[in-house]
Write a protein that holds these residues in place. Structure first.
Motif, short mmCIF file in Angstrom:
data_model
loop_
_atom_site.label_atom_id
_atom_site.label_comp_id
_atom_site.label_asym_id
_atom_site.label_seq_id
_atom_site.Cartn_x
_atom_site.Cartn_y
_atom_site.Cartn_z
N THR A 131 -17.23 14.86 -19.00
CA THR A 131 -18.33 15.65 -19.31
C THR A 131 -17.79 17.38 -19.29
OG1 THR A 131 -19.83 14.45 -18.14
CG2 THR A 131 -20.68 16.65 -18.52
N ILE A 132 -18.20 18.01 -20.41
CA ILE A 132 -17.67 19.08 -20.64
C ILE A 132 -18.62 20.28 -20.99
CG2 ILE A 132 -15.40 18.34 -21.49
CD1 ILE A 132 -16.17 18.78 -24.25
N LEU A 133 -18.35 21.51 -21.02
CA LEU A 133 -19.25 22.47 -21.42
C LEU A 133 -18.79 23.19 -22.45
CD1 LEU A 133 -19.84 24.65 -17.82
CD2 LEU A 133 -21.38 22.94 -19.08
N LEU A 134 -19.72 23.50 -23.48
CA LEU A 134 -19.53 23.82 -24.79
C LEU A 134 -20.17 25.10 -25.22
CD1 LEU A 134 -19.64 20.33 -26.32
CD2 LEU A 134 -17.71 21.90 -26.16
N ILE A 135 -19.57 26.10 -25.92
CA ILE A 135 -20.38 27.06 -26.60
C ILE A 135 -20.69 26.81 -28.04
CG2 ILE A 135 -20.25 29.62 -26.99
CD1 ILE A 135 -20.31 29.15 -24.11
N TRP A 136 -22.13 26.62 -28.40
CA TRP A 136 -22.30 26.56 -29.64
C TRP A 136 -22.69 27.88 -30.34
CZ3 TRP A 136 -26.54 27.69 -32.77
CH2 TRP A 136 -26.79 27.06 -33.88
N CYS A 137 -21.98 28.17 -31.58
CA CYS A 137 -22.36 29.38 -32.27
C CYS A 137 -23.08 29.08 -33.65
CB CYS A 137 -21.31 30.19 -32.40
SG CYS A 137 -20.21 30.66 -30.97
N ARG A 146 -7.04 18.56 -25.31
CA ARG A 146 -6.89 17.05 -25.27
C ARG A 146 -8.07 16.69 -24.29
NH1 ARG A 146 -3.20 15.02 -28.82
NH2 ARG A 146 -1.26 16.32 -29.15
N LEU A 147 -9.16 16.14 -25.21
CA LEU A 147 -10.50 16.03 -24.33
C LEU A 147 -10.33 14.59 -24.32
CD1 LEU A 147 -11.13 18.69 -25.90
CD2 LEU A 147 -13.51 17.64 -26.02
N MET A 195 -16.02 22.99 -14.11
CA MET A 195 -15.93 22.19 -15.29
C MET A 195 -15.26 23.10 -16.51
SD MET A 195 -19.09 20.42 -17.10
CE MET A 195 -19.87 19.52 -15.52
N LYS A 196 -14.76 22.57 -17.21
CA LYS A 196 -13.68 23.60 -18.16
C LYS A 196 -14.76 23.83 -19.37
CE LYS A 196 -9.83 24.35 -21.13
NZ LYS A 196 -8.23 23.58 -21.30
N ILE A 197 -14.91 25.01 -19.94
CA ILE A 197 -15.54 25.52 -21.22
C ILE A 197 -14.87 25.70 -22.33
CG2 ILE A 197 -17.01 27.37 -21.86
CD1 ILE A 197 -17.18 28.17 -19.00
N TYR A 198 -15.19 24.73 -23.41
CA TYR A 198 -14.49 24.69 -24.66
C TYR A 198 -15.44 25.76 -25.67
CZ TYR A 198 -11.72 20.89 -22.84
OH TYR A 198 -10.89 20.37 -22.10
N ARG A 199 -14.86 26.25 -26.68
CA ARG A 199 -15.55 26.72 -27.83
C ARG A 199 -14.82 26.20 -29.21
NH1 ARG A 199 -17.41 32.75 -28.74
NH2 ARG A 199 -15.15 33.33 -28.03
N LEU A 230 -25.31 27.30 -24.77
CA LEU A 230 -24.65 26.45 -23.86
C LEU A 230 -25.02 25.02 -23.85
CD1 LEU A 230 -22.34 26.73 -21.70
CD2 LEU A 230 -24.16 27.17 -20.08
N LEU A 231 -23.81 24.25 -24.21
CA LEU A 231 -24.20 22.95 -24.03
C LEU A 231 -23.45 22.02 -22.98
CD1 LEU A 231 -23.71 22.01 -27.76
CD2 LEU A 231 -25.94 23.06 -26.85
N LYS A 232 -23.85 20.87 -22.68
CA LYS A 232 -23.23 19.94 -21.72
C LYS A 232 -23.08 18.72 -22.44
CE LYS A 232 -23.70 19.82 -17.10
NZ LYS A 232 -24.34 19.46 -15.82
N ALA A 233 -22.08 18.41 -22.70
CA ALA A 233 -21.78 17.11 -23.39
C ALA A 233 -20.88 16.06 -22.93
CB ALA A 233 -20.98 17.29 -24.82
#
Length: 227
Positions: free
Chosen positions: A50-56, A44-45, A1-5, A77-80
């Protein structure tokens, strides 16, 4: 699963971000709720993904962890679930970033999530660079490097002479060195990798060299987050 920030998160929640004290629980995206974030034009989401995200937290969201390394401990670390591109904003993002609506499926602190990862030797590799002189690791071409110790983990960040920006979160265990999180940004794209990987051979050599060369990092602003 790709990780986005995301480039930055929407500030439409009604929180006063100029206040001298901000409660962390008031600003971390809540599970089951919807929120908005701005992403690079090249991200391009797809609606329904369903993606993984870094929240700062706010300072590092704006300026990066290198400016406020203590906020790595408060990052999540979020899954959204991607709902889709948000309607046009009254005030467009300055660099053409795309605003997406997201539904938060899970949320956990980043460092405990990284520490709990199982060891996988093939989970990711430090990226290499090809040249007329041969191939070498990007971490071997440092122009500047900084480091910070955050809750027992080592954070490394660097810029290279080849226009790359690099970040690592590391854990030392006895004589072993593990990479847990890697960021590589260059003109070709942005790559986030996550997984418990024991560093050996050439990868360990360049990382240990970077640790020795790195300048200590300090928070650029006074602490303002409370639980």
């Amino acid at each position: 699963m790709k990780i986005y920030r995301p480039r930055f998160w929407s500030l439409d929640s009604g929180i006063d971000y100029s206040a001298p004290v901000i409660h962390l629980n008031d600003i971390v995206p809540a599970v089951g709720k919807k929120t908005f974030a701005f992403f690079d034009r090249d991200d391009r989401l797809e609606a329904g993904a369903t993606i993984l995200l870094i929240w700062c937290p706010p300072v590092s969201d704006l300026n990066g962890w290198s400016e406020q390394p203590s906020e790595i401990a408060q990052s999540h670390l979020l899954k959204a679930h991607v709902i889709g591109v948000a309607q046009a904003c009254a005030h467009p993002a300055p660099h053409g970033e795309r605003k997406y609506e997201l539904e938060i499926l899970s949320c956990e602190r980043l460092l405990p999530a990284l520490q709990a990862l199982p060891e996988e030797s093939t989970s990711w590799n430090l990226q290499g660079i090809g040249s007329e002189q041969g191939n070498f690791l990007a971490w071997d071409e440092l122009h500047w490097c900084g480091r910070a110790l955050v809750e027992g983990f080592t954070y490394l960040t660097a810029n290279t002479s080849n226009e790359a920006h690099l970040e690592l979160i590391l854990e030392e265990s006895g004589d072993e060195l593990f990479g847990l999180f890697s960021v590589h940004i260059d003109p070709g794209g942005t790559f986030h990798e996550m997984g418990r990987k024991q560093l050996t051979g050439e990868e360990r050599r360049v990382v240990e060299r970077a640790i020795k060369l790195a300048h200590p990092l300090q928070d650029s602003q006074a602490l303002y987050l409370v639980q």
